[in-house]
Design an enzyme around this catalytic site. Structure first.
Site, PDB file in Angstrom:
ATOM      1  CB  SER A  93      -6.537   2.447  86.914  1.00 34.06           C
ATOM      2  OG  SER A  93      -5.616   1.393  86.655  1.00 34.06           O
ATOM      3  CE1 TYR A 117     -10.109  -0.016  83.717  1.00 36.89           C
ATOM      4  CE2 TYR A 117      -7.725   0.107  83.993  1.00 36.89           C
ATOM      5  CZ  TYR A 117      -8.989   0.005  84.537  1.00 36.89           C
ATOM      6  OH  TYR A 117      -9.154  -0.072  85.910  1.00 36.89           O
TER       7      TYR A 117
END
Length: 233
Positions: free
Chosen positions: A132, A145
């Site tokens: 990401s 995350y």
């Protein structure tokens, strides 16, 4: 993909292939003549072979990967598209929730690839991991995350060095996409109506580009995001 490209009948295992980017990759692989197979908690599109698996159980993920590979007569590629996130301040996110994010996004990525390696080496196949933009730029209220996706970046770079000459390894770094990924979040953590997001099909096209490289050529890293993505660079 023994020839180094996505050829007719190439078997591609996609984690999280029932929705979001994973579903887009499944559709793109099928359109290209490949054979997608899926690990997910939900059923993928009609006719796609799959095994139900909670990737938070990494040993189960390994077993399911081996079973799908054996059922399919081997694997030519793996795309680790499964991902979860529960944003919030570290003090406010329960420990088990925080650890599930890291397990699904990072540890299961390694577990699936570990189980797939014998098949990928035999096929001289390809791995595409999905990190990401929050794997290269940290933001608040995203400690789990960011920890997981920074981990995917480091893991994949090390894996590429380890498997050089045996298996192609590509690190995909996507920005935000128009998927259900944000649906269960508190309103403050959802993209606004004017947010710059990519279509998952466009990101899936980048995955196919990586899978389609000839033998001996590896796309090491791909960043795919909207032009106005705020978390990159």
């Amino acid at each position: 993909m023994s020839s180094g490209s996505l050829t007719e009948g190439s078997t591609v295992l996609v984690t999280g292939g029932a929705s979001g980017l994973g579903a887009a990759v499944v559709a793109a692989v099928a359109r290209a003549g490949g054979r997608p197979v899926v690990l997910d908690r939900q059923a993928p599109g009609d006719g796609v072979p799959w095994i139900e698996c909670d990737l938070a159980d990494t040993r189960a993920a390994e077993a399911a990967t081996r079973e799908l590979a054996e059922r399919s007569g081997g694997l030519d590629a793996v795309v680790t598209a499964a991902g979860v996130d529960v944003p919030g301040r570290l003090a406010d996110v329960p420990g088990e929730t925080w650890e599930r994010v890291v397990t699904v996004d990072l540890l299961a990525t390694a577990a699936v690839i570990r189980a797939a390696l014998p098949f990928l080496v035999a096929a001289r196949g390809t791995v595409v991991t999905v990190a990401s933009t929050l794997g290269v730029k940290a933001v608040g209220d995203a400690t789990a995350y960011c920890a997981a996706k920074f981990g995917v970046v480091g893991f994949t770079r090390a894996l590429a060095a380890e498997l050089a000459g045996a298996v192609g390894v590509t690190l995909l770094i996507p920005g935000g996409m128009r998927t259900a990924f944000f649906d269960d979040r508190d309103t403050r953590y959802r993209p606004g109506p004017d947010a710059a997001l990519n279509e998952p099909a466009d990101v899936a096209a980048a995955v196919l580009f990586a899978l389609g490289q000839p033998a001996g050529c590896a796309v090491r890293e791909l960043v795919v995001c909207a032009e106005q993505e705020t978390s990159y660079p």
